[in-house]
Design a protein around this motif. Sequence first.
Motif, PDB file in Angstrom:
ATOM      1  N   ASP A  26       0.811  -1.221   0.000  1.00 34.66           N
ATOM      2  CA  ASP A  26       0.000   0.000   0.000  1.00 34.66           C
ATOM      3  C   ASP A  26       0.843   1.270   0.000  1.00 34.66           C
ATOM      4  O   ASP A  26       0.456   2.285  -0.576  1.00 34.66           O
ATOM      5  CB  ASP A  26      -0.931   0.017   1.212  1.00 34.66           C
ATOM      6  N   GLU A  27       1.989   1.241   0.671  1.00 41.98           N
ATOM      7  CA  GLU A  27       2.771   2.462   0.858  1.00 41.98           C
ATOM      8  C   GLU A  27       3.668   2.799  -0.333  1.00 41.98           C
ATOM      9  O   GLU A  27       3.960   3.974  -0.576  1.00 41.98           O
ATOM     10  CB  GLU A  27       3.649   2.322   2.112  1.00 41.98           C
ATOM     11  N   ILE A  28       4.096   1.809  -1.064  1.00 41.72           N
ATOM     12  CA  ILE A  28       5.011   2.076  -2.172  1.00 41.72           C
ATOM     13  C   ILE A  28       4.246   2.688  -3.344  1.00 41.72           C
ATOM     14  O   ILE A  28       3.036   2.499  -3.477  1.00 41.72           O
ATOM     15  CB  ILE A  28       5.727   0.776  -2.602  1.00 41.72           C
ATOM     16  N   ARG A  29       4.939   3.462  -4.169  1.00 36.43           N
ATOM     17  CA  ARG A  29       4.345   4.013  -5.384  1.00 36.43           C
ATOM     18  C   ARG A  29       5.269   3.736  -6.557  1.00 36.43           C
ATOM     19  O   ARG A  29       6.489   3.873  -6.443  1.00 36.43           O
ATOM     20  CB  ARG A  29       4.101   5.524  -5.246  1.00 36.43           C
ATOM     21  N   LEU A  30       4.685   3.370  -7.681  1.00 32.14           N
ATOM     22  CA  LEU A  30       5.423   3.078  -8.900  1.00 32.14           C
ATOM     23  C   LEU A  30       5.563   4.350  -9.737  1.00 32.14           C
ATOM     24  O   LEU A  30       4.797   5.303  -9.550  1.00 32.14           O
ATOM     25  CB  LEU A  30       4.700   1.991  -9.688  1.00 32.14           C
ATOM     26  N   PRO A  31       6.515   4.395 -10.655  1.00 32.10           N
ATOM     27  CA  PRO A  31       6.690   5.598 -11.471  1.00 32.10           C
ATOM     28  C   PRO A  31       5.422   5.954 -12.242  1.00 32.10           C
ATOM     29  O   PRO A  31       4.827   5.106 -12.884  1.00 32.10           O
ATOM     30  CB  PRO A  31       7.827   5.228 -12.429  1.00 32.10           C
ATOM     31  N   GLY A  32       5.024   7.207 -12.114  1.00 35.14           N
ATOM     32  CA  GLY A  32       3.839   7.676 -12.820  1.00 35.14           C
ATOM     33  C   GLY A  32       2.577   7.669 -12.002  1.00 35.14           C
ATOM     34  O   GLY A  32       1.569   8.219 -12.437  1.00 35.14           O
ATOM     35  N   GLU A  33       2.591   7.047 -10.806  1.00 39.48           N
ATOM     36  CA  GLU A  33       1.410   7.133  -9.953  1.00 39.48           C
ATOM     37  C   GLU A  33       1.259   8.564  -9.448  1.00 39.48           C
ATOM     38  O   GLU A  33       2.246   9.267  -9.238  1.00 39.48           O
ATOM     39  CB  GLU A  33       1.520   6.155  -8.789  1.00 39.48           C
ATOM     40  N   LYS A  34       0.033   9.001  -9.225  1.00 42.29           N
ATOM     41  CA  LYS A  34      -0.246  10.404  -8.975  1.00 42.29           C
ATOM     42  C   LYS A  34       0.322  10.915  -7.661  1.00 42.29           C
ATOM     43  O   LYS A  34       0.737  12.049  -7.557  1.00 42.29           O
ATOM     44  CB  LYS A  34      -1.754  10.651  -9.016  1.00 42.29           C
ATOM     45  N   GLU A  35       0.330  10.068  -6.609  1.00 43.85           N
ATOM     46  CA  GLU A  35       0.829  10.528  -5.331  1.00 43.85           C
ATOM     47  C   GLU A  35       2.305  10.895  -5.442  1.00 43.85           C
ATOM     48  O   GLU A  35       3.068  10.265  -6.158  1.00 43.85           O
ATOM     49  CB  GLU A  35       0.647   9.452  -4.268  1.00 43.85           C
ATOM     50  N   THR A  36       2.711  11.910  -4.708  1.00 41.65           N
ATOM     51  CA  THR A  36       4.111  12.349  -4.773  1.00 41.65           C
ATOM     52  C   THR A  36       4.887  12.046  -3.506  1.00 41.65           C
ATOM     53  O   THR A  36       6.098  12.218  -3.476  1.00 41.65           O
ATOM     54  CB  THR A  36       4.178  13.870  -5.030  1.00 41.65           C
ATOM     55  N   SER A  37       4.213  11.576  -2.444  1.00 47.40           N
ATOM     56  CA  SER A  37       4.913  11.296  -1.190  1.00 47.40           C
ATOM     57  C   SER A  37       5.365   9.843  -1.125  1.00 47.40           C
ATOM     58  O   SER A  37       5.054   9.109  -0.201  1.00 47.40           O
ATOM     59  CB  SER A  37       3.989  11.589  -0.008  1.00 47.40           C
ATOM     60  N   TRP A  38       6.079   9.422  -2.165  1.00 45.82           N
ATOM     61  CA  TRP A  38       6.519   8.030  -2.219  1.00 45.82           C
ATOM     62  C   TRP A  38       8.015   7.981  -2.387  1.00 45.82           C
ATOM     63  O   TRP A  38       8.641   8.876  -2.911  1.00 45.82           O
ATOM     64  CB  TRP A  38       5.815   7.287  -3.350  1.00 45.82           C
ATOM     65  N   TRP A  39       8.623   6.863  -1.943  1.00 39.60           N
ATOM     66  CA  TRP A  39      10.060   6.686  -2.156  1.00 39.60           C
ATOM     67  C   TRP A  39      10.248   5.993  -3.485  1.00 39.60           C
ATOM     68  O   TRP A  39       9.383   5.295  -3.977  1.00 39.60           O
ATOM     69  CB  TRP A  39      10.671   5.847  -1.027  1.00 39.60           C
ATOM     70  N   GLY A  40      11.380   6.152  -4.063  1.00 38.52           N
ATOM     71  CA  GLY A  40      11.653   5.454  -5.320  1.00 38.52           C
ATOM     72  C   GLY A  40      12.846   6.037  -6.014  1.00 38.52           C
ATOM     73  O   GLY A  40      13.199   7.186  -5.805  1.00 38.52           O
ATOM     74  N   TRP A  41      13.491   5.218  -6.809  1.00 38.92           N
ATOM     75  CA  TRP A  41      14.695   5.683  -7.493  1.00 38.92           C
ATOM     76  C   TRP A  41      14.363   6.556  -8.679  1.00 38.92           C
ATOM     77  O   TRP A  41      15.230   7.175  -9.263  1.00 38.92           O
ATOM     78  CB  TRP A  41      15.547   4.499  -7.930  1.00 38.92           C
ATOM     79  N   PHE A  42      13.064   6.673  -9.031  1.00 37.31           N
ATOM     80  CA  PHE A  42      12.664   7.537 -10.127  1.00 37.31           C
ATOM     81  C   PHE A  42      12.453   8.970  -9.642  1.00 37.31           C
ATOM     82  O   PHE A  42      12.203   9.852 -10.430  1.00 37.31           O
ATOM     83  CB  PHE A  42      11.366   7.031 -10.759  1.00 37.31           C
ATOM     84  N   GLY A  43      12.487   9.184  -8.338  1.00 34.28           N
ATOM     85  CA  GLY A  43      12.237  10.524  -7.819  1.00 34.28           C
ATOM     86  C   GLY A  43      10.756  10.800  -7.669  1.00 34.28           C
ATOM     87  O   GLY A  43       9.934   9.905  -7.679  1.00 34.28           O
ATOM     88  N   ARG A  44      10.386  12.057  -7.559  1.00 33.13           N
ATOM     89  CA  ARG A  44       8.993  12.430  -7.338  1.00 33.13           C
ATOM     90  C   ARG A  44       8.437  13.105  -8.578  1.00 33.13           C
ATOM     91  O   ARG A  44       9.090  13.961  -9.174  1.00 33.13           O
ATOM     92  CB  ARG A  44       8.887  13.374  -6.132  1.00 33.13           C
TER      93      ARG A  44
END
Length: 253
Positions: free
Chosen positions: A232-250
């Motif tokens: 639930d907490e992770i976000r994939l590149p292109g998902e609308k939420e911006t408060s996610w961690w990831g190597w693609f940035g925000r």
Amino acid sequence: MRPFIVSSLITLATCTTLQPAQEIFSNPPHDDGFRIPTPYESTVMARRILRLESIGTISTIFPSHKSSDEPSTSENRPSDVAGSPLGLMEYFADCEPTTGNPTLLEVAIANSYKNARAGSNVTLSFRWHPPTSYYKTPPYAAHSPAALPRVALTGYLERLDKDDIEANKVADCFTKYHPEARIWLPGNDIHESHFARLVVNEIYWFGGFGDRAHIGWLNPSDWKNISESEIDEIRLPGEKETSWWGWFGRWEL
């Protein structure tokens, strides 16, 4: 839940220098503080893709021996396809989240399922599809399908019994992903069909460009034990939420 390191991850848009092959496969930290995601972090992303996607490719092998499921003469299967792979589009759904085993709707007439019943191992491959606007955002190479994650799950098929179907509310779950599939659920008047699970034995992850993402085999034990909160907490590149961690940035769409 394992902690995810957020602060050291930077946007792919600012990273253009490719790393030597030996560095790619050792997943080292970069001089600028960027690092390639760990295999565990990649596993969480793979489980989120399983949760959000619903169409992939199922791959099997035509049997090289006669079986009880020998094709009828009307199928006219060429003899020289024995031992060859077959890859076809297939629906799937994440209806057993405690195991990570995808749910499939096995239509008996389909060659993929005939091959599985004849003893073939099964691979289900799928990829992440962000909103189309994601591909229109510079830098275009960083936002191309080649830069996005994909995964292949290998294992074998196991038909679900009545207790499994009722306990996991499989029919409701599957038709939530695929409403049109109601007409070929088990008991329909068109084709013989059964719900089945792909029992996942191994997971191959291709996270994107090799100097930006992990590429390789993931731990099956991790796959089975990823928690709902992690998915639930992770976000994939292109998902609308911006408060996610990831190597693609925000990103904001």
